[in-house]
Every structure is written in structure tokens, then in C-alpha cells.
Design a protein around this motif. Structure first.
Motif, PDB file in Angstrom:
ATOM      1  N   ILE A  76       0.853  -1.626  -0.052  1.00 24.73           N
ATOM      2  CA  ILE A  76       0.019   0.339   0.072  1.00 24.73           C
ATOM      3  C   ILE A  76       0.745   0.991   0.448  1.00 24.73           C
ATOM      4  O   ILE A  76       1.042   1.906  -0.864  1.00 24.73           O
ATOM      5  CB  ILE A  76      -1.095   0.090   1.786  1.00 24.73           C
ATOM      6  N   LEU A  77       1.647   1.419   1.254  1.00 26.53           N
ATOM      7  CA  LEU A  77       2.635   2.642   1.063  1.00 26.53           C
ATOM      8  C   LEU A  77       3.191   2.432  -0.230  1.00 26.53           C
ATOM      9  O   LEU A  77       3.567   3.763  -0.853  1.00 26.53           O
ATOM     10  CB  LEU A  77       3.346   2.708   1.852  1.00 26.53           C
ATOM     11  N   ASN A  78       3.828   1.523  -0.771  1.00 28.25           N
ATOM     12  CA  ASN A  78       4.869   2.056  -2.166  1.00 28.25           C
ATOM     13  C   ASN A  78       4.455   1.846  -3.765  1.00 28.25           C
ATOM     14  O   ASN A  78       4.903   2.487  -4.237  1.00 28.25           O
ATOM     15  CB  ASN A  78       5.748   1.079  -2.006  1.00 28.25           C
ATOM     16  N   GLY A  79       3.149   1.787  -3.126  1.00 27.11           N
ATOM     17  CA  GLY A  79       1.563   1.636  -4.666  1.00 27.11           C
ATOM     18  C   GLY A  79       2.105   3.081  -4.588  1.00 27.11           C
ATOM     19  O   GLY A  79       1.965   3.930  -4.724  1.00 27.11           O
ATOM     20  N   ASP A  80       1.573   2.751  -6.566  1.00 27.43           N
ATOM     21  CA  ASP A  80       1.963   4.178  -6.889  1.00 27.43           C
ATOM     22  C   ASP A  80       0.084   4.858  -7.314  1.00 27.43           C
ATOM     23  O   ASP A  80      -1.040   4.809  -8.119  1.00 27.43           O
ATOM     24  CB  ASP A  80       2.165   4.218  -8.521  1.00 27.43           C
ATOM     25  N   ILE A  81      -0.179   5.216  -6.047  1.00 27.69           N
ATOM     26  CA  ILE A  81      -1.227   5.628  -5.850  1.00 27.69           C
ATOM     27  C   ILE A  81      -1.751   6.694  -5.482  1.00 27.69           C
ATOM     28  O   ILE A  81      -1.060   6.948  -4.469  1.00 27.69           O
ATOM     29  CB  ILE A  81      -2.198   4.079  -4.935  1.00 27.69           C
ATOM     30  N   ALA A  82      -2.683   7.771  -5.316  1.00 28.15           N
ATOM     31  CA  ALA A  82      -2.769   8.596  -4.070  1.00 28.15           C
ATOM     32  C   ALA A  82      -3.070   8.397  -3.093  1.00 28.15           C
ATOM     33  O   ALA A  82      -3.656   7.353  -2.210  1.00 28.15           O
ATOM     34  CB  ALA A  82      -4.456   9.406  -5.030  1.00 28.15           C
ATOM     35  N   PHE A  83      -2.216  10.055  -2.410  1.00 25.56           N
ATOM     36  CA  PHE A  83      -2.144   9.837  -0.382  1.00 25.56           C
ATOM     37  C   PHE A  83      -3.640   9.518   0.168  1.00 25.56           C
ATOM     38  O   PHE A  83      -4.322   8.380   1.410  1.00 25.56           O
ATOM     39  CB  PHE A  83      -1.905  11.060  -0.027  1.00 25.56           C
ATOM     40  N   PRO A  84      -4.780   9.814  -0.135  1.00 26.78           N
ATOM     41  CA  PRO A  84      -5.825   9.713   0.328  1.00 26.78           C
ATOM     42  C   PRO A  84      -6.285   7.743  -0.100  1.00 26.78           C
ATOM     43  O   PRO A  84      -7.261   7.401   0.991  1.00 26.78           O
ATOM     44  CB  PRO A  84      -7.321  10.456  -0.478  1.00 26.78           C
ATOM     45  N   GLU A  85      -6.299   7.887  -0.988  1.00 22.97           N
ATOM     46  CA  GLU A  85      -6.568   5.976  -1.684  1.00 22.97           C
ATOM     47  C   GLU A  85      -5.298   5.390  -0.705  1.00 22.97           C
ATOM     48  O   GLU A  85      -5.404   3.981   0.194  1.00 22.97           O
ATOM     49  CB  GLU A  85      -5.911   5.971  -2.892  1.00 22.97           C
TER      50      GLU A  85
END
Length: 195
Positions: A76-85
Motif C-alpha cells: 500500500i505504502l509503495n503503491g503508485d496511488i494517491a495519498f487519500p487512497e
């Protein structure tokens, strides 16, 4: 690693996965070594050869479970997703885990978590805390976390919660509150601001 070692490691992994699945659904007390052996497609002797006793197997399952949870947290932390996600996924993962774990297995995990030299405590200090600081800094940089609140204050709050839930009278009641606690940690009492 030769073929024999690979098969040996695969059997150990099958045993851990089978035990974890059974413990999550039925708890530790109701599950026998025979049931784990059947689900893992190995003999009971194989389980005893690798783990010596049910107690040792349960301990290894605990460590395996913690490592899996840490891997999910890292993804989750290293995922290429927006902070709120990222925050939503962390909360969602905690909620899903709380809904799936059997109360008996949860109580066992918490007893392991709160006694003696502690695997989770070491992981918390060495791995989780630095990752949380990175997450807070990312949130501050992107405007999602108040830059006026120091990381030290945030970590102080998390540490206070962390220490509080180690009390037996608390951890026996906390499982249904997991999602609410995560929401409080990330959104506070006021709640998430809608844009």
C-alpha cells in the motif's frame, strides 16, 4: 536451493497457509494437527518434524501472519496511488482483517504481541515507524496532513495507542473497534474533509 529443499520449503509454506486459514476461521483451540495436516496435504508426522508441537506451529503461524500483514502494508505504502487512497486502503485492510479473524486466534495473537521479547515490537521500531514518518511527510507535502503537527507528536499519539492496546482488558474488547480507531488515527474526531 536444490529440489529437495524447494519441496521442503513448499511443504512448510503449505502447512503455515493451511494453519492460518483454519485458525482465522475456527480459532486455535478448535483446530487439531490432524485437520491442519489434511488441509495442507501432509502427514501429521511432517508437521511435528518441522514444528515439534502445536504450540510452536501456532507461534510460527503468528510470525508468518505478521510478515504477511507487513508485506500488505508495504504494498500500500509503495503503491503508485494517491495519498487519500493509501489511507483508505490501510483502513479497509484493517477492517477486512478485523471481520475475518476468529476471536480465539485474535486473542492468541494479542497475547503473543503483549508478552516477552516481541517480534512485532521490533518490527514496529525498525520498519513501521520509519514508514509511517515517510507517509506523514508525503501527506504534509501534498496538503493532506497538517504541517503544523510534528511527526514527533503524531508518533507520540500512535505510541500511546500502541501501548494502551497491549493491556489485556483493552485488547479483549478492541477487535470490533479496529476500523473506528484507524479512522480516528487518520482523520481525527472531526472526520475526513470532503472536497
Amino acid at each position: 536451493m536444490d529440489g529437495f529443499e524447494r519441496r521442503r520449503e513448499q511443504k512448510k509454506m503449505n502447512i503455515l497457509e493451511a494453519a492460518l486459514a483454519l485458525f482465522m476461521e475456527y480459532g486455535v483451540q478448535k483446530i487439531s494437527i490432524a485437520e491442519i495436516a489434511k488441509k495442507a496435504n501432509v502427514s501429521q508426522v511432517t508437521i511435528y518434524n518441522y514444528y515439534d508441537s502445536k504450540h510452536n506451529l501456532v507461534r510460527k503461524v503468528f510470525l508468518y501472519y505478521v510478515d504477511k500483514a507487513m508485506d500488505e502494508f508495504d504494498q500500500i505504502l509503495n503503491g503508485d496511488i494517491a495519498f487519500p487512497e493509501k489511507i483508505k486502503q490501510i483502513i479497509f485492510t484493517k477492517k477486512e482483517t478485523a471481520n475475518q479473524i476468529h476471536e480465539d486466534f485474535y486473542q492468541y495473537l494479542m497475547k503473543e504481541y503483549t508478552t516477552g521479547v516481541n517480534y512485532i515490537e521490533k518490527m514496529y521500531v525498525e520498519q513501521i515507524t520509519p514508514r509511517l514518518i515517510d507517509l506523514f511527510n508525503e501527506g504534509k507535502k501534498l496538503g493532506y496532513v497538517d504541517p503544523n503537527v510534528s511527526n514527533e507528536a503524531i508518533l507520540f499519539f500512535i505510541q500511546a495507542v500502541h501501548e494502551y492496546i497491549q493491556r489485556e482488558d483493552v485488547y479483549q474488547k478492541i477487535l470490533p473497534l479496529t476500523e473506528d480507531i484507524m479512522r480516528l488515527m487518520f482523520y481525527g474526531i472531526v472526520g475526513k474533509k470532503e472536497n
